[in-house]
Write a protein that holds these residues in place. Structure first.
Motif: not given
Length: 206
Positions: A49, A66, A83, A121, A134, A136
């Motif tokens: 990421q 990602c 996610w 995303l 966030y 992944c």
């Protein structure tokens, strides 16, 4: 001499004798032992990421990158992508099995080509509620779960007319306080103004 019969998978029965017995017995042992000891290699996948921290302004579009990289010939299209976001309220799932799960929300979706390892995303028209970290998360065919290191997203409020970040609530409060102060002053000063006016009238009559 004794005669031994050896049965090989996929072949007919063979007959051997004498000194060849020992060699053939070793061949059978070697041929059957290898498949019993062989185990499938576990899947390996690197989830990256970038960047670790991201900033955006209210109303902007944000892309949280990602990427997947596997040293094996792994079919990436068979992977399950998830996610989720973590903030002070806890964890919120945004996307599961490659599909957005938020009700009535088309702002958040997966972009890129999964077959190429891109599962980034996209968040459209971000708000201050979108802040958080966030993650992944990828589920491999054997059930193993691999998660990225996360991306921390910070949202700045929209800029005011003079390029200063302003809060509407603060502005209203200041204006209301100013108006309130003026009203209080008028109420306090009104009796004194009346006395002064009366005094001036009396002096003028004299």
């Amino acid at each position: 001499s004794a005669i031994l019969f050896f049965l090989f998978p996929g072949t007919d029965v063979g007959v051997t004798g004498g000194s060849a017995n020992k060699e053939n017995a070793e061949a059978v042992t070697h041929g059957t032992a290898q498949p019993l000891l062989w185990t499938p290699e576990p899947w390996n996948l690197l989830v990256t990421q970038t960047p670790a921290k991201e900033k955006a302004k209210e109303g902007e579009t944000v892309v949280l990158n990602c990427h997947l990289n596997s040293p094996q010939r792994l079919s990436l299209t068979d992977l399950m992508v998830k996610w989720y976001k973590e903030d002070e309220k806890g964890q919120m799932d945004l996307l599961e099995k490659n599909v957005t799960i938020l009700p009535n929300n088309s702002r958040v979706f997966m972009s890129g080509d999964l077959s190429q390892g891109d599962v980034s995303l996209v968040i459209l028209n971000v708000t201050t509620n979108d802040h958080g970290v966030y993650f992944c998360e990828i589920t491999l065919p054997d059930g193993k779960v691999v998660t990225g290191d996360g991306t921390k997203l910070r949202i700045r409020r929209a800029l005011g007319l003079f390029g200063i970040e302003e809060s509407i609530g603060t502005i209203i409060g200041v204006v209301a306080a100013g108006i309130g102060g003026i009203v209080v002053l008028l109420i306090v000063l009104t009796p004194q103004l009346r006395k002064c006016i009366l005094c001036m009238r009396q002096e003028s009559h004299q």
